[in-house]
Design a protein around this motif. Structure first.
Motif, PDB file in Angstrom:
ATOM      1  N   GLY C 125       0.805  -1.221   0.000  1.00  0.00           N
ATOM      2  CA  GLY C 125       0.000   0.000   0.000  1.00  0.00           C
ATOM      3  C   GLY C 125       0.835   1.267   0.000  1.00  0.00           C
ATOM      4  O   GLY C 125       1.822   1.367   0.719  1.00  0.00           O
ATOM      5  N   LEU C 126       0.419   2.214  -0.831  1.00  0.00           N
ATOM      6  CA  LEU C 126       1.017   3.549  -0.871  1.00  0.00           C
ATOM      7  C   LEU C 126      -0.090   4.553  -0.540  1.00  0.00           C
ATOM      8  O   LEU C 126      -0.897   4.905  -1.408  1.00  0.00           O
ATOM      9  CB  LEU C 126       1.515   3.852  -2.282  1.00  0.00           C
ATOM     10  N   GLY C 127      -0.159   4.981   0.714  1.00  0.00           N
ATOM     11  CA  GLY C 127      -1.181   5.961   1.092  1.00  0.00           C
ATOM     12  C   GLY C 127      -2.589   5.454   0.886  1.00  0.00           C
ATOM     13  O   GLY C 127      -3.475   6.218   0.501  1.00  0.00           O
ATOM     14  N   THR C 128      -2.808   4.196   1.126  1.00  0.00           N
ATOM     15  CA  THR C 128      -4.136   3.611   0.882  1.00  0.00           C
ATOM     16  C   THR C 128      -4.864   3.334   2.197  1.00  0.00           C
ATOM     17  O   THR C 128      -4.448   3.789   3.266  1.00  0.00           O
ATOM     18  CB  THR C 128      -4.016   2.334   0.017  1.00  0.00           C
ATOM     19  N   TRP C 129      -5.940   2.594   2.140  1.00  0.00           N
ATOM     20  CA  TRP C 129      -6.741   2.240   3.296  1.00  0.00           C
ATOM     21  C   TRP C 129      -5.886   1.593   4.393  1.00  0.00           C
ATOM     22  O   TRP C 129      -4.943   0.850   4.113  1.00  0.00           O
ATOM     23  CB  TRP C 129      -7.815   1.228   2.888  1.00  0.00           C
ATOM     24  N   GLU C 130      -6.282   1.865   5.638  1.00  0.00           N
ATOM     25  CA  GLU C 130      -5.734   1.138   6.780  1.00  0.00           C
ATOM     26  C   GLU C 130      -6.880   0.351   7.399  1.00  0.00           C
ATOM     27  O   GLU C 130      -8.003   0.847   7.486  1.00  0.00           O
ATOM     28  CB  GLU C 130      -5.157   2.118   7.815  1.00  0.00           C
ATOM     29  N   LEU C 131      -6.581  -0.851   7.794  1.00  0.00           N
ATOM     30  CA  LEU C 131      -7.624  -1.742   8.292  1.00  0.00           C
ATOM     31  C   LEU C 131      -7.428  -2.008   9.773  1.00  0.00           C
ATOM     32  O   LEU C 131      -6.301  -2.227  10.226  1.00  0.00           O
ATOM     33  CB  LEU C 131      -7.554  -3.076   7.546  1.00  0.00           C
ATOM     34  N   CYS C 132      -8.537  -1.988  10.518  1.00  0.00           N
ATOM     35  CA  CYS C 132      -8.484  -2.373  11.924  1.00  0.00           C
ATOM     36  C   CYS C 132      -9.582  -3.384  12.197  1.00  0.00           C
ATOM     37  O   CYS C 132     -10.597  -3.432  11.510  1.00  0.00           O
ATOM     38  CB  CYS C 132      -8.727  -1.157  12.831  1.00  0.00           C
ATOM     39  N   GLN C 133      -9.336  -4.216  13.194  1.00  0.00           N
ATOM     40  CA  GLN C 133     -10.372  -5.081  13.728  1.00  0.00           C
ATOM     41  C   GLN C 133     -10.351  -4.964  15.234  1.00  0.00           C
ATOM     42  O   GLN C 133      -9.278  -5.077  15.837  1.00  0.00           O
ATOM     43  CB  GLN C 133     -10.153  -6.541  13.295  1.00  0.00           C
ATOM     44  N   GLN C 134     -11.503  -4.718  15.814  1.00  0.00           N
ATOM     45  CA  GLN C 134     -11.619  -4.546  17.266  1.00  0.00           C
ATOM     46  C   GLN C 134     -10.580  -3.558  17.786  1.00  0.00           C
ATOM     47  O   GLN C 134      -9.903  -3.800  18.782  1.00  0.00           O
ATOM     48  CB  GLN C 134     -11.494  -5.908  17.968  1.00  0.00           C
ATOM     49  N   GLY C 135     -10.462  -2.441  17.062  1.00  0.00           N
ATOM     50  CA  GLY C 135      -9.605  -1.351  17.504  1.00  0.00           C
ATOM     51  C   GLY C 135      -8.120  -1.548  17.261  1.00  0.00           C
ATOM     52  O   GLY C 135      -7.324  -0.653  17.504  1.00  0.00           O
ATOM     53  N   ARG C 136      -7.737  -2.741  16.769  1.00  0.00           N
ATOM     54  CA  ARG C 136      -6.305  -2.990  16.532  1.00  0.00           C
ATOM     55  C   ARG C 136      -6.027  -2.995  15.036  1.00  0.00           C
ATOM     56  O   ARG C 136      -6.758  -3.644  14.276  1.00  0.00           O
ATOM     57  CB  ARG C 136      -5.894  -4.338  17.122  1.00  0.00           C
TER      58      ARG C 136
ATOM     59  N   THR D 128     -17.315  -5.714  13.012  1.00  0.00           N
ATOM     60  CA  THR D 128     -16.626  -6.015  11.750  1.00  0.00           C
ATOM     61  C   THR D 128     -15.428  -5.077  11.544  1.00  0.00           C
ATOM     62  O   THR D 128     -14.998  -4.388  12.465  1.00  0.00           O
ATOM     63  CB  THR D 128     -17.614  -5.934  10.562  1.00  0.00           C
ATOM     64  N   TRP D 129     -14.888  -5.063  10.359  1.00  0.00           N
ATOM     65  CA  TRP D 129     -13.745  -4.240  10.019  1.00  0.00           C
ATOM     66  C   TRP D 129     -13.991  -2.767  10.348  1.00  0.00           C
ATOM     67  O   TRP D 129     -15.100  -2.273  10.195  1.00  0.00           O
ATOM     68  CB  TRP D 129     -13.452  -4.344   8.522  1.00  0.00           C
ATOM     69  N   GLU D 130     -12.902  -2.099  10.720  1.00  0.00           N
ATOM     70  CA  GLU D 130     -12.927  -0.642  10.823  1.00  0.00           C
ATOM     71  C   GLU D 130     -11.957  -0.101   9.786  1.00  0.00           C
ATOM     72  O   GLU D 130     -10.887  -0.658   9.584  1.00  0.00           O
ATOM     73  CB  GLU D 130     -12.482  -0.195  12.224  1.00  0.00           C
ATOM     74  N   LEU D 131     -12.357   0.967   9.154  1.00  0.00           N
ATOM     75  CA  LEU D 131     -11.562   1.502   8.049  1.00  0.00           C
ATOM     76  C   LEU D 131     -10.983   2.853   8.421  1.00  0.00           C
ATOM     77  O   LEU D 131     -11.666   3.691   9.013  1.00  0.00           O
ATOM     78  CB  LEU D 131     -12.459   1.685   6.822  1.00  0.00           C
ATOM     79  N   CYS D 132      -9.727   3.060   8.054  1.00  0.00           N
ATOM     80  CA  CYS D 132      -9.117   4.369   8.246  1.00  0.00           C
ATOM     81  C   CYS D 132      -8.452   4.795   6.948  1.00  0.00           C
ATOM     82  O   CYS D 132      -8.053   3.960   6.125  1.00  0.00           O
ATOM     83  CB  CYS D 132      -8.031   4.328   9.339  1.00  0.00           C
ATOM     84  N   GLN D 133      -8.364   6.099   6.768  1.00  0.00           N
ATOM     85  CA  GLN D 133      -7.540   6.648   5.692  1.00  0.00           C
ATOM     86  C   GLN D 133      -6.689   7.744   6.290  1.00  0.00           C
ATOM     87  O   GLN D 133      -7.202   8.617   6.990  1.00  0.00           O
ATOM     88  CB  GLN D 133      -8.423   7.185   4.561  1.00  0.00           C
ATOM     89  N   GLN D 134      -5.396   7.706   6.005  1.00  0.00           N
ATOM     90  CA  GLN D 134      -4.446   8.671   6.539  1.00  0.00           C
ATOM     91  C   GLN D 134      -4.621   8.865   8.040  1.00  0.00           C
ATOM     92  O   GLN D 134      -4.679   9.984   8.538  1.00  0.00           O
ATOM     93  CB  GLN D 134      -4.575   9.998   5.776  1.00  0.00           C
ATOM     94  N   GLY D 135      -4.770   7.732   8.733  1.00  0.00           N
ATOM     95  CA  GLY D 135      -4.830   7.747  10.185  1.00  0.00           C
ATOM     96  C   GLY D 135      -6.173   8.154  10.776  1.00  0.00           C
ATOM     97  O   GLY D 135      -6.361   8.104  11.988  1.00  0.00           O
ATOM     98  N   ARG D 136      -7.113   8.564   9.936  1.00  0.00           N
ATOM     99  CA  ARG D 136      -8.428   8.974  10.457  1.00  0.00           C
ATOM    100  C   ARG D 136      -9.479   7.913  10.118  1.00  0.00           C
ATOM    101  O   ARG D 136      -9.530   7.450   8.975  1.00  0.00           O
ATOM    102  CB  ARG D 136      -8.851  10.298   9.825  1.00  0.00           C
ATOM    103  N   PRO D 137     -10.338   7.566  11.086  1.00  0.00           N
ATOM    104  CA  PRO D 137     -11.385   6.582  10.809  1.00  0.00           C
ATOM    105  C   PRO D 137     -12.329   7.088   9.715  1.00  0.00           C
ATOM    106  O   PRO D 137     -12.679   8.265   9.683  1.00  0.00           O
ATOM    107  CB  PRO D 137     -12.141   6.463  12.143  1.00  0.00           C
TER     108      PRO D 137
END
Lengths: 166, 166, 166, 166
Positions: C125-136, D128-137
């Protein structure tokens, strides 16, 4: 859950004249009153007439639509499946059925006949395409003379079929 | 970028005898030496022979595979497209071409002929299916007697075609 | 035939601002000059910029289009594959690649990231989505800081990968 | 015909632990007793638990299967749609629904969330999944705390929605 019903696909053109629609309606009626589920492409013409017939006999109808809009379904479809796949949805119509009845039909129907035969689904034809190879008729499509005969054959073949792939 | 080349699909069975393979190979050669891109289902039989012919003449080959594994492609495919769509990939093969050449072929080929005609792609046939409706031959498939003739017709029809849909 | 090249998918939005396009262009350049084949959705924005970059370095570009019209392809696509499948084509883009590079991107890109991870394709990923599950944060996407780093990682992961499914 | 019911997709993993299955079962129950049709991928885990819940409350369940074999469907599926499309069937699941409820879930679920958001379907999430972009949810997924809340929100959003595309 109770035993799964038989699934019969009815394939044919999205527009047709009244004699063909009458055939399709009768096919739908015979499917409906036998408690089989009618699967089709969900649109007008043969598909709509077949769904109308099935609903008139208390049947259940599934319409596997090519476009991205559920409103594309004819009004006799109970379960619209909105594929957005274009013509590639033909493969889904045929794969979801135990046997296929082709009523008249154009090139889209021809493609579904080919897919059904490829996937090992029995195909019963009512005034549909005839296939030849090297000048000799191919025996692949089972000819029926009436809607009643078509549905009886399709359901009996569907029940016999215990093919691996399905 | 330079002008886009013509894309010709070659369709036929995944296994075939040597005379049919020889026809397909020659079709591929004629496509390759005209600088057209050969599109096919990427597998064996007619598809492999056509790709082999095209590569022998410096052509480019695209194989649109049904399965989920690139290694399913024959070794003459330059660009394997791994669809995982099963038979539904037939619609992609045909849609990606300007014209289609059917070499012999079984039910899968029949489905691709139906799809091509439905999508308005010209279909040239070499010893392939013949279609009838109500006892009369349908004119839809353009018959060719030789691979050379098939490719010349396909390319000339591909160039003429300015259909909206494509 | 010579050894098959590596196939790298570049995924991202069909429209983007110039800084994102510049990143995508550089990704395409690095892919092109390494002789890898660039696979993408064939449209504008990130896809077009990546194709432009690849062509500027002599690379080969494949555009797997959602619609039914080849003219939908951006002008840097060598091999347009016309699926007519709508969003379902995202699965074909990802499946056809050995590794995936996501550049910024919206919901379509998110779906491709999900599909790639499901299919076992490495995702850089280059500046793309970040994924979390249960806050992690989930570790699934490999972060790169520059286009060069992204391409080096993708190609090295593509080469390592000998996964059954592909 | 009577008015069309609302179609709610329930998405989640094909295998899950009992607490997640319990959530999915309750989601299915709430869907079933409101007369909405439950659409899902037709397999085990979250899909099976949701179907079981819906059937326990007299609901109708549609299973849009990835494989080529109807027997892949869990036993609470009324209408198995056999796509043979592999992961590309995720697009069909989501497109066939007015709103989507994600229960926990892995990468396949993530891809369906992306597709749903892309197609303008409201997505309600239960753990379920939580999504962030550039560190912001990202606000895209509507969080629910209970199955009841999830279903109420999904149905109310489904009814509001008069989007062009659907």
């Amino acid at each position: 859950m109770t035993e799964r019903p038989v699934f019969i696909a009815v394939i044919g053109s999205a527009s047709c004249d009244e004699p063909v629609a009458a055939l399709a309606r009768e096919v739908g009626q015979e499917i409906g009153r036998r408690g089989a589920v009618l699967v089709c492409g969900g649109r007008g013409g043969v598909m709509e007439a077949a769904c109308q017939g099935a609903k008139a006999r208390g049947g259940v109808t599934v319409g596997i639509l090519p476009g991205a809009d559920r409103r594309e379904a004819n009004r006799y479809v109970d379960i619209p499946v909105v594929t957005g796949l274009g013509e590639a949805r033909n493969a889904v119509v045929v794969r979801s059925a135990d046997a296929v009845i082709a009523v008249s039909g154009g090139y889209g129907t021809l493609s579904e006949i080919g897919l059904a035969l490829k996937m090992g689904r029995p195909v019963v034809g009512l005034g549909t395409w005839e296939l030849c190879q090297q000048g000799r008729p191919a025996a692949a499509i089972i000819r029926a003379d009436t809607p009643l005969q078509a549905v009886e054959q399709a359901i009996s073949l569907a029940r016999m079929d215990t093919g691996e792939e399905k």
